[in-house]
Enzyme design. Structure first.
Site, PDB file in Angstrom:
ATOM      1  N   TYR A 252       9.058  36.208  -4.690  1.00 26.65           N
ATOM      2  CA  TYR A 252       7.770  35.358  -5.480  1.00 26.65           C
ATOM      3  C   TYR A 252       6.949  36.510  -5.503  1.00 26.65           C
ATOM      4  O   TYR A 252       7.067  37.394  -4.825  1.00 26.65           O
ATOM      5  CB  TYR A 252       7.483  34.112  -4.572  1.00 26.65           C
ATOM      6  CG  TYR A 252       7.344  34.388  -3.371  1.00 26.65           C
ATOM      7  CD1 TYR A 252       6.151  34.690  -2.640  1.00 26.65           C
ATOM      8  CD2 TYR A 252       8.386  33.979  -2.230  1.00 26.65           C
ATOM      9  CE1 TYR A 252       6.035  34.818  -1.206  1.00 26.65           C
ATOM     10  CE2 TYR A 252       8.306  33.984  -0.898  1.00 26.65           C
ATOM     11  CZ  TYR A 252       6.942  34.588  -0.462  1.00 26.65           C
ATOM     12  OH  TYR A 252       6.873  34.783   0.763  1.00 26.65           O
ATOM     13  N   HIS A 299       8.433  41.151  -2.289  1.00 25.51           N
ATOM     14  CA  HIS A 299       7.713  41.305  -3.341  1.00 25.51           C
ATOM     15  C   HIS A 299       8.489  42.527  -4.226  1.00 25.51           C
ATOM     16  O   HIS A 299       8.813  43.472  -3.587  1.00 25.51           O
ATOM     17  CB  HIS A 299       6.204  41.350  -3.466  1.00 25.51           C
ATOM     18  CG  HIS A 299       5.249  40.423  -2.488  1.00 25.51           C
ATOM     19  ND1 HIS A 299       5.808  39.042  -2.685  1.00 25.51           N
ATOM     20  CD2 HIS A 299       4.896  40.347  -1.415  1.00 25.51           C
ATOM     21  CE1 HIS A 299       5.108  38.268  -2.031  1.00 25.51           C
ATOM     22  NE2 HIS A 299       4.551  39.057  -0.957  1.00 25.51           N
TER      23      HIS A 299
END
Ligand SMILES: *[C@@H]1O[C@H](CO)[C@@H](O)[C@H](O)[C@H]1NC(C)=O
Ligand SMILES: *[C@@H]1O[C@H](CO)[C@@H](O)[C@H](O)[C@H]1NC(C)=O
Ligand SMILES: *[C@@H]1O[C@H](CO)[C@@H](O)[C@H](O)[C@H]1NC(C)=O
Ligand SMILES: *[C@@H]1O[C@H](CO)[C@@H](O)[C@H](O)[C@H]1NC(C)=O
Ligand SMILES: *[C@@H]1O[C@H](CO)[C@@H](O)[C@H](O)[C@H]1NC(C)=O
Length: 324
Positions: A252, A299
């Protein structure tokens, strides 16, 4: 006498260098206007009152393929129902415990239930500074330039006390999640970035019962913030940033990346400060000495960096590189 003269010269030197810095700041701004102005001629009906507008989709195909002006940005009682897709994805990011519907009912009896930032239009020119926490801010003297914006959006524990010269002193919005929360002053919007239902439950608890003290780490049972200025980022917005802007890289998007795309949706002009790693790929915060590598964790730092650079190439943001 001689000592006095040396002292005198020092004052003059100090005076001259601060004048030069001021002139440089002004020069940078007029360059900005000049740059933006020359693009202004190209578009006929402008969606905002700035020289160039973020939301103008006529000047970049790459941008308009990704930018959705209709995505819900912040939660309110009319938009809080999640599609099955978004719900499934969002609830598996960190944890899926909790009754979302029930939490929503509590949420809007406590915090403002509004349709935020639907005031976009040809008469508005809202300038925003998105201030990341990168160590490249140290020594930058960006403080006055940052404070000059309408909105100054900071994130997590990026403090201003003691760093005003480089990071500025004003904060209109601070994006946090329970594990990164800090006390805010009364005029700052707390913008919760919810990665799980428990994050929203924590927000409610922090302003009422104060019973939630633990997520996957210990979290503050309460924080100082103005209840009437609380906002909650929409889970569908998080998914949209992941799909359209991070193109599903990583698990995400990072807080910095989400904050930047948030700014693209509520501002007309976006200036970016304090983003980026050092040349050898090391992240460090301006306020502490912890170092972390760029491409570890959940990430996709490299892809996010490329997207940032592309946004600049497409004249949607201006990245201020800082002092590294
Ligand atoms: C839901 O998922 C399907 C299949 O992955 C996708 O085609 C569709 O666009 C998604 N809808 C939304 C609203 O994201
Ligand atoms: C969640 O809460 C709502 C409203 O409070 C209730 O109607 C619903 O049955 C609950 N769902 C579950 C799975 O407990
Ligand atoms: C929700 O929708 C109703 C009916 O359209 C409207 O009156 C109300 O102002 C809306 N509330 C918010 C928070 O947007
Ligand atoms: C903070 O602002 C609210 C209004 O938004 C006001 O009611 C409250 O008294 C203020 N609190 C302080 C400590 O200034
Ligand atoms: C991010 O992009 C900039 C500009 O192209 C580049 O100089 C920098 O090395 C990149 N950082 C990382 C960690 O990839």
């Amino acid at each position: 006498m001689r000592v006095l003269r040396v002292k005198h010269q020092r004052y003059i030197t100090a005076f001259l260098s601060s004048t030069i810095i001021l002139l440089l700041l002004c020069f940078q701004n007029s360059l900005l206007v000049f740059n933006y102005g020359s693009y202004g001629f190209l578009s006929e009906s402008s969606p905002c009152a700035c020289h160039i507008c973020v939301a103008d989709r006529g000047n970049s195909n790459w941008f308009s393929e990704r930018y959705d002006p209709n995505v819900p940005i912040l939660l309110n009682s009319n938009n809080s129902v999640l599609s099955a897709n978004v719900s499934r994805w969002w609830k598996e990011l960190q944890s899926n415990a909790g009754n979302y519907t029930k939490v929503m009912d509590q949420l809007f009896s406590l915090f403002p239930d509004e349709e935020h930032y639907s005031d976009t239009g040809p008469d508005r020119c809202r300038t925003c500074a998105v201030v990341g926490n990168s160590g490249n801010l140290l020594g930058s003297n960006y403080g006055p330039l940052i404070d000059f914006h309408d909105f100054i959006i900071r994130m997590n524990k990026g403090q201003t006390e003691g760093y005003e010269k480089d990071v500025g002193s004003k904060t209109t919005h601070r994006i946090v999640y329970p594990e990164s929360a800090m006390d805010l002053d009364n005029s700052t919007h707390l913008v919760l970035l919810p990665f799980k239902i428990l994050d929203i439950q924590w927000l409610i608890s922090a302003f009422t019962t104060r019973h939630i003290t633990q997520t996957y780490v210990q979290v503050p049972s309460t924080i100082k913030a103005n209840k009437d200025k609380v906002m909650i980022l929409h889970p569908e917005f998080i998914r949209y940033v992941y799909d359209n802007w991070a193109e599903r890289h990583g698990r995400y998007p990072s807080t910095g990346f989400l904050t930047l795309i948030f700014a693209l949706h509520i501002c007309d002009e976006v200036n970016v400060f304090g983003f980026g790693a050092t040349s050898d790929g090391i992240w460090h915060h301006y306020f502490d000495k912890t170092l972390t590598s760029y491409e570890i964790g959940v990430h996709a730092g490299k892809f996010e960096n490329e997207t940032l650079n592309r946004l600049q190439q497409e004249n949607k943001i201006l990245i201020h590189m800082g002092w590294t």
